[in-house]
Design a protein around this motif. Structure first.
Motif, PDB file in Angstrom:
ATOM      1  N   HIS A 103       0.804  -1.222   0.000  1.00 28.44           N
ATOM      2  CA  HIS A 103       0.000   0.000   0.000  1.00 28.44           C
ATOM      3  C   HIS A 103       0.839   1.275   0.000  1.00 28.44           C
ATOM      4  N   GLY A 104       2.151   1.155  -0.182  1.00 28.27           N
ATOM      5  CA  GLY A 104       3.007   2.340  -0.244  1.00 28.27           C
ATOM      6  C   GLY A 104       3.057   3.112   1.061  1.00 28.27           C
ATOM      7  N   ILE A 105       3.042   2.388   2.171  1.00 28.13           N
ATOM      8  CA  ILE A 105       3.082   3.009   3.498  1.00 28.13           C
ATOM      9  C   ILE A 105       4.466   2.810   4.098  1.00 28.13           C
ATOM     10  N   VAL A 106       5.022   3.896   4.623  1.00 28.56           N
ATOM     11  CA  VAL A 106       6.325   3.828   5.276  1.00 28.56           C
ATOM     12  C   VAL A 106       6.158   4.248   6.733  1.00 28.56           C
ATOM     13  N   PRO A 107       6.446   3.339   7.669  1.00 27.94           N
ATOM     14  CA  PRO A 107       6.428   3.750   9.063  1.00 27.94           C
ATOM     15  C   PRO A 107       7.646   4.639   9.351  1.00 27.94           C
ATOM     16  N   ALA A 108       7.432   5.707  10.089  1.00 31.06           N
ATOM     17  CA  ALA A 108       8.525   6.607  10.469  1.00 31.06           C
ATOM     18  C   ALA A 108       8.340   6.989  11.926  1.00 31.06           C
ATOM     19  N   THR A 109       9.463   7.170  12.609  1.00 33.07           N
ATOM     20  CA  THR A 109       9.432   7.612  13.995  1.00 33.07           C
ATOM     21  C   THR A 109      10.176   8.928  14.088  1.00 33.07           C
ATOM     22  N   ALA A 110       9.522   9.922  14.660  1.00 35.23           N
ATOM     23  CA  ALA A 110      10.147  11.219  14.892  1.00 35.23           C
ATOM     24  C   ALA A 110      10.319  11.388  16.395  1.00 35.23           C
ATOM     25  N   LEU A 150      15.277  17.603  15.864  1.00 32.15           N
ATOM     26  CA  LEU A 150      14.435  16.468  15.536  1.00 32.15           C
ATOM     27  C   LEU A 150      15.282  15.329  14.971  1.00 32.15           C
ATOM     28  N   ARG A 151      14.905  14.090  15.343  1.00 32.77           N
ATOM     29  CA  ARG A 151      15.525  12.896  14.776  1.00 32.77           C
ATOM     30  C   ARG A 151      14.398  12.067  14.147  1.00 32.77           C
ATOM     31  N   VAL A 152      14.601  11.661  12.895  1.00 31.76           N
ATOM     32  CA  VAL A 152      13.600  10.858  12.190  1.00 31.76           C
ATOM     33  C   VAL A 152      14.247   9.549  11.752  1.00 31.76           C
ATOM     34  N   GLU A 153      13.555   8.458  12.013  1.00 30.81           N
ATOM     35  CA  GLU A 153      14.007   7.143  11.573  1.00 30.81           C
ATOM     36  C   GLU A 153      12.943   6.558  10.663  1.00 30.81           C
ATOM     37  N   MET A 154      13.362   6.184   9.437  1.00 32.10           N
ATOM     38  CA  MET A 154      12.437   5.540   8.499  1.00 32.10           C
ATOM     39  C   MET A 154      13.232   4.795   7.446  1.00 32.10           C
ATOM     40  N   GLU A 155      12.644   3.709   6.985  1.00 31.32           N
ATOM     41  CA  GLU A 155      13.253   2.876   5.955  1.00 31.32           C
ATOM     42  C   GLU A 155      14.705   2.526   6.272  1.00 31.32           C
ATOM     43  N   GLY A 156      14.973   2.225   7.543  1.00 27.41           N
ATOM     44  CA  GLY A 156      16.306   1.816   7.942  1.00 27.41           C
ATOM     45  C   GLY A 156      17.322   2.939   8.017  1.00 27.41           C
ATOM     46  N   MET A 157      16.891   4.170   7.840  1.00 29.53           N
ATOM     47  CA  MET A 157      17.808   5.317   7.888  1.00 29.53           C
ATOM     48  C   MET A 157      17.465   6.191   9.085  1.00 29.53           C
ATOM     49  N   ARG A 158      18.493   6.905   9.575  1.00 25.43           N
ATOM     50  CA  ARG A 158      18.300   7.836  10.685  1.00 25.43           C
ATOM     51  C   ARG A 158      18.772   9.210  10.234  1.00 25.43           C
ATOM     52  N   TYR A 159      17.882  10.179  10.344  1.00 23.72           N
ATOM     53  CA  TYR A 159      18.189  11.571  10.023  1.00 23.72           C
ATOM     54  C   TYR A 159      18.171  12.323  11.346  1.00 23.72           C
ATOM     55  N   ASP A 160      19.344  12.767  11.781  1.00 23.73           N
ATOM     56  CA  ASP A 160      19.472  13.340  13.116  1.00 23.73           C
ATOM     57  C   ASP A 160      19.936  14.787  13.047  1.00 23.73           C
ATOM     58  N   ASN A 161      19.040  15.692  13.370  1.00 19.91           N
ATOM     59  CA  ASN A 161      19.366  17.116  13.422  1.00 19.91           C
ATOM     60  C   ASN A 161      19.008  17.650  14.806  1.00 19.91           C
ATOM     61  N   THR A 162      19.466  16.921  15.827  1.00 19.13           N
ATOM     62  CA  THR A 162      19.194  17.330  17.197  1.00 19.13           C
ATOM     63  C   THR A 162      20.393  18.079  17.765  1.00 19.13           C
ATOM     64  N   VAL A 163      20.144  18.854  18.792  1.00 18.18           N
ATOM     65  CA  VAL A 163      21.226  19.573  19.466  1.00 18.18           C
ATOM     66  C   VAL A 163      22.224  18.565  20.033  1.00 18.18           C
ATOM     67  N   ALA A 164      21.744  17.488  20.605  1.00 13.25           N
ATOM     68  CA  ALA A 164      22.636  16.466  21.166  1.00 13.25           C
ATOM     69  C   ALA A 164      23.555  15.904  20.093  1.00 13.25           C
TER      70      ALA A 164
END
Length: 178
Positions: A103-110, A150-164
């Motif tokens: 169904h073209g759905i990608v789970p993502a966690t922010a 913000l940190r986003v994880e989806m499709e096995g990738m992590r995009y991290d733009n947090t202060v930490a």
């Protein structure tokens, strides 16, 4: 996820597609797995070799007949007969993966340092959807230790733009120069 869970979950999804029951079985699988998570003693009983197979199958019939699709009940009985009833949540995970892919759905966690408003969540899901060309199923978590960003994880990738994360990069850069 075990090979058994993947094989069985994928097979259940294929059957659901053929019978036009994808959404219904998705909902029922989630409900059954939630119910079983709340009642681990029932799972132990269904898995117990001290109880005859016929009695365990009857317990499943008594609990679920008329409450779930016959295909799902039969699926649970097959897992019981194979001594793999405890694999039902992993089978559900495989089913969900197939459903999402179809169904073209990608789970993502922010993950953010502060709660995101409904509008921010909607904008983020829309932006990620535009980037991927898929429907984003967004889960949002709060972790104050991130400091901001913000940190986003989806499709096995992590995009991290947090202060930490930025502080960690700076710390490593300064350490490397010493």
């Amino acid at each position: 996820m075990t090979n058994l869970a993947k094989t069985y979950g994928d097979a259940l999804y294929t059957l659901a597609q053929e019978e036009k029951l994808e959404e219904k079985l998705l909902e029922q699988l989630a409900a059954v797995c939630d119910l079983l998570a709340q009642n681990p003693e029932y799972v132990r009983l269904i898995e117990s070799r001290a109880v005859s197979k016929a009695e365990r199958l009857k317990l499943l019939d008594d609990a679920f007949h008329g409450r779930v699709e016959p295909y799902l009940l039969h699926f649970m009985k097959i897992l019981c007969e194979r001594g793999a009833f405890g694999q039902l949540p992993a089978c559900r995970d495989a089913y969900v993966r197939e459903y999402n892919e179809s169904h073209g759905i990608v789970p993502a966690t922010a993950v953010s340092a502060t709660p995101l408003s409904a509008e921010q969540q909607e904008r983020l899901a829309r932006a990620l959807g535009e980037k991927t060309g898929k429907t984003i199923q967004l889960t949002v978590k709060v972790d104050p230790s991130l400091g901001g960003g913000l940190r986003v994880e989806m499709e096995g990738m992590r995009y991290d733009n947090t202060v930490a994360s930025r502080m960690d990069h700076l710390r490593r850069a300064l350490t490397a120069q010493s």
